[in-house]
Design a protein around this motif. Structure first.
Motif, PDB file in Angstrom:
ATOM      1  N   ALA A 311       0.828  -1.209   0.000  1.00 31.21           N
ATOM      2  CA  ALA A 311       0.000   0.000   0.000  1.00 31.21           C
ATOM      3  C   ALA A 311       0.863   1.260   0.000  1.00 31.21           C
ATOM      4  CB  ALA A 311      -0.935   0.000   1.209  1.00 31.21           C
ATOM      5  N   GLN A 312       1.941   1.239   0.763  1.00 27.35           N
ATOM      6  CA  GLN A 312       2.856   2.389   0.786  1.00 27.35           C
ATOM      7  C   GLN A 312       3.474   2.621  -0.585  1.00 27.35           C
ATOM      8  OE1 GLN A 312       5.593   1.220   3.862  1.00 27.35           O
ATOM      9  NE2 GLN A 312       4.094   1.527   5.498  1.00 27.35           N
ATOM     10  N   VAL A 331     -12.331  -0.091  -1.221  1.00 28.41           N
ATOM     11  CA  VAL A 331     -11.460  -1.064  -0.572  1.00 28.41           C
ATOM     12  C   VAL A 331     -12.273  -2.196   0.050  1.00 28.41           C
ATOM     13  CG1 VAL A 331     -11.362   0.270   1.575  1.00 28.41           C
ATOM     14  CG2 VAL A 331      -9.566  -1.391   1.093  1.00 28.41           C
ATOM     15  N   GLY A 332     -11.810  -3.420  -0.192  1.00 30.24           N
ATOM     16  CA  GLY A 332     -12.329  -4.605   0.477  1.00 30.24           C
ATOM     17  C   GLY A 332     -11.132  -5.460   0.857  1.00 30.24           C
ATOM     18  N   ASN A 344      -4.157   2.681   6.995  1.00 24.13           N
ATOM     19  CA  ASN A 344      -3.357   3.859   7.386  1.00 24.13           C
ATOM     20  C   ASN A 344      -2.399   4.262   6.276  1.00 24.13           C
ATOM     21  OD1 ASN A 344      -4.513   4.221   9.885  1.00 24.13           O
ATOM     22  ND2 ASN A 344      -2.940   3.087  11.011  1.00 24.13           N
ATOM     23  N   ALA A 345      -1.808   3.275   5.601  1.00 22.48           N
ATOM     24  CA  ALA A 345      -0.871   3.563   4.518  1.00 22.48           C
ATOM     25  C   ALA A 345      -1.576   4.228   3.335  1.00 22.48           C
ATOM     26  CB  ALA A 345      -0.184   2.273   4.056  1.00 22.48           C
ATOM     27  N   LEU A 346      -2.831   3.857   3.103  1.00 17.86           N
ATOM     28  CA  LEU A 346      -3.594   4.444   2.002  1.00 17.86           C
ATOM     29  C   LEU A 346      -4.164   5.816   2.344  1.00 17.86           C
ATOM     30  CD1 LEU A 346      -5.641   1.272   0.936  1.00 17.86           C
ATOM     31  CD2 LEU A 346      -3.825   2.346  -0.396  1.00 17.86           C
ATOM     32  N   SER A 347      -4.388   6.080   3.619  1.00 18.06           N
ATOM     33  CA  SER A 347      -5.157   7.255   4.049  1.00 18.06           C
ATOM     34  C   SER A 347      -4.632   8.608   3.569  1.00 18.06           C
ATOM     35  CB  SER A 347      -5.297   7.272   5.573  1.00 18.06           C
ATOM     36  OG  SER A 347      -4.031   7.360   6.201  1.00 18.06           O
ATOM     37  N   PRO A 348      -3.307   8.804   3.365  1.00 21.99           N
ATOM     38  CA  PRO A 348      -2.855  10.137   2.944  1.00 21.99           C
ATOM     39  C   PRO A 348      -3.456  10.623   1.628  1.00 21.99           C
ATOM     40  CG  PRO A 348      -0.997   8.876   3.767  1.00 21.99           C
ATOM     41  CD  PRO A 348      -2.153   7.931   3.683  1.00 21.99           C
ATOM     42  N   ILE A 349      -3.879   9.711   0.760  1.00 17.46           N
ATOM     43  CA  ILE A 349      -4.409  10.161  -0.528  1.00 17.46           C
ATOM     44  C   ILE A 349      -5.935  10.118  -0.591  1.00 17.46           C
ATOM     45  CG2 ILE A 349      -2.328   9.431  -1.774  1.00 17.46           C
ATOM     46  CD1 ILE A 349      -3.976   7.024  -2.820  1.00 17.46           C
ATOM     47  N   VAL A 404      -9.349   1.164  -6.791  1.00 13.12           N
ATOM     48  CA  VAL A 404      -9.909  -0.080  -6.262  1.00 13.12           C
ATOM     49  C   VAL A 404      -8.749  -0.903  -5.735  1.00 13.12           C
ATOM     50  CG1 VAL A 404     -11.259  -2.134  -6.779  1.00 13.12           C
ATOM     51  CG2 VAL A 404     -11.767   0.015  -7.961  1.00 13.12           C
ATOM     52  N   VAL A 405      -8.801  -1.291  -4.440  1.00  8.15           N
ATOM     53  CA  VAL A 405      -7.604  -1.816  -3.788  1.00  8.15           C
ATOM     54  C   VAL A 405      -7.986  -2.734  -2.634  1.00  8.15           C
ATOM     55  CG1 VAL A 405      -7.416   0.121  -2.153  1.00  8.15           C
ATOM     56  CG2 VAL A 405      -5.327  -1.049  -2.919  1.00  8.15           C
TER      57      VAL A 405
END
Length: 423
Positions: A311-312, A331-332, A344-349, A404-405
């Protein structure tokens, strides 16, 4: 023991898959004793002249796809075994870049069924042996084997392979491999072979990886030490190994770290590959569900990133490519993944979350995902990835990005839906 009747070689593939899921107590059963017996009976421990086995937490599929594209350009016949699939089981086996028809898989399953006799096999073990049979039957020159889980006890490790690769190492599959990175490193290094090339694509792996290579006398090649790469511009990069340098290589659609590892693995296999083959292969290599862009407005990006490490990396690539964009993130996830740290790694965007429930015993519900997301005002919950995707596409503006991730299941469901719209 299965309550289903044994299918025939002419039975539909769906019938075989149901049967395979029913004949063993668990889908995953680490250990080589049973699968080794059947592999030897069927003469499948060396399915091609050259076999490269690829383990790792992330990047296995990309590394195999890059090697496959280069080898095909060089004129080799290539078999690739990967897992899991996004939409169809057939995706797991490619020969010369193509999936095989259902009937070929059914015949391969029937062959393994006849050979295994009273030996119990898990779904993955059975699928692996069937793939090896297909490669041997089609007389491919090179086989690229993607390890399913771990390495040392994975079914693919029954094969007498020529080159071993570890792409990256991070904590994942905690239920099976634990959360000790040194133990994980040792398990994945279990594919190394004495006196044969062993490639590690991560610059700072846990100490157990080089230590195991040294213990067994493998020819160890470490990223950042024995081979290096460098992005020269937005479109070119360079790669070097012991004074041999390739310059002005085209940047592929797949991660550069994996491209660098692929080049080291192919170089170690002593195959007849030219610089032109490398350039063409890098240009041609693609893999569904890895930074895959769909021709939609707003733009849709599909990526199977499902742990913090992947994810990062995804976030770093997207922010470099799309500055100042609003992201609608569908996200699923599976609940046995590190859901909190991945989100958390995805949250910045993330501008808006679309949290989707998956189906199955390992699936996390949208409510479970919601408990791991802090932005109370920017999240919506859905019963499926497709419903979440439909909502994201409706709410996103033309200039936004819909991402989609989170899982092969999530990406697979949305990709199948999008393909149905084009049909």
């Amino acid at each position: 023991m299965s309550l289903l009747p044994v299918p025939q070689a002419t039975s539909p593939l769906s019938v075989w898959l149901d049967y395979l899921n029913s004949i063993h107590s668990s889908a995953i059963d680490l250990g080589l004793d049973r699968v080794q017996v059947v592999a030897q009976r069927a003469s499948l421990t060396k399915p091609a002249n050259t076999v490269i086995t690829v383990a790792g937490t992330n990047g296995k599929g990309s590394t195999c796809a890059l090697m496959e594209a280069i080898l095909l350009d060089a004129g080799y016949s290539v078999g690739v075994y990967s897992s899991p699939h996004l939409i169809r089981y057939n995706e797991r086996v490619r020969i010369n870049g193509q999936e095989l028809p259902d009937g070929d898989h059914a015949k391969a399953f029937a062959h393994i069924e006849a050979v295994r006799k009273d030996v119990s096999l898990s779904f993955f073990e059975y699928a692996t042996l069937a793939a090896l049979h297909l490669f041997a039957e089609n007389k491919v020159d090179v086989v690229l084997l993607e390890v399913g889980l771990g390495g040392r006890l994975d079914a693919t490790n029954v094969v007498d392979h020529d080159v071993s690769v570890i792409t990256s190492l991070a904590v994942d599959h905690v239920d099976w491999l634990g959360d000790d990175i040194n133990v994980i490193g040792y398990e994945k290094a279990g594919i190394f072979r004495a006196n044969r090339p062993a490639i590690c694509g991560q610059e700072k792996p846990p100490a157990t990886v080089p230590a195991h290579a040294d213990d067994i006398g493998a020819e160890f090649y470490q990223a950042g030490i024995d081979f290096t790469f460098k992005a020269e511009s937005e479109t070119t990069w360079s790669w070097s190994h012991k004074g041999y340098e390739l310059e002005e290589l085209p940047i592929p659609q797949l991660p550069l770290m994996n491209a660098s590892t692929a080049l080291m693995a192919l170089g170690s296999a002593h195959l007849d590959i030219s610089d032109v083959n490398i350039v063409n292969g890098l240009k041609n290599a693609t893999l569904p569900g890895r930074m895959q862009f769909l021709p939609s407005r707003p733009v849709t990006v599909l990526d199977v990133a499902h742990n913090p490490h992947s994810a990062q990396y995804l976030v770093s690539q997207l922010t470099a490519r799309f500055a100042n964009k609003r992201y609608h993130v569908v996200v699923g996830m599976l609940h046995d993944k590190d859901v909190v740290e991945t989100l958390n790694a995805l949250s910045p965007i993330v501008g808006q979350w679309y949290l989707a429930s998956l189906e199955g015993p390992r699936a996390a519900s949208a409510k479970e995902l919601s408990q791991s997301v802090n932005e109370a005002l920017n999240k919506s919950l859905f019963d499926s990835p497709v419903l979440a995707y439909q909502a994201a596409m409706e709410q996103a503006s033309q200039d936004d990005i819909v991402l989609v991730v989170g899982s092969f299941h999530t990406v697979g469901e949305v990709l199948e839906y999008c393909q149905s719209l084009e049909a």
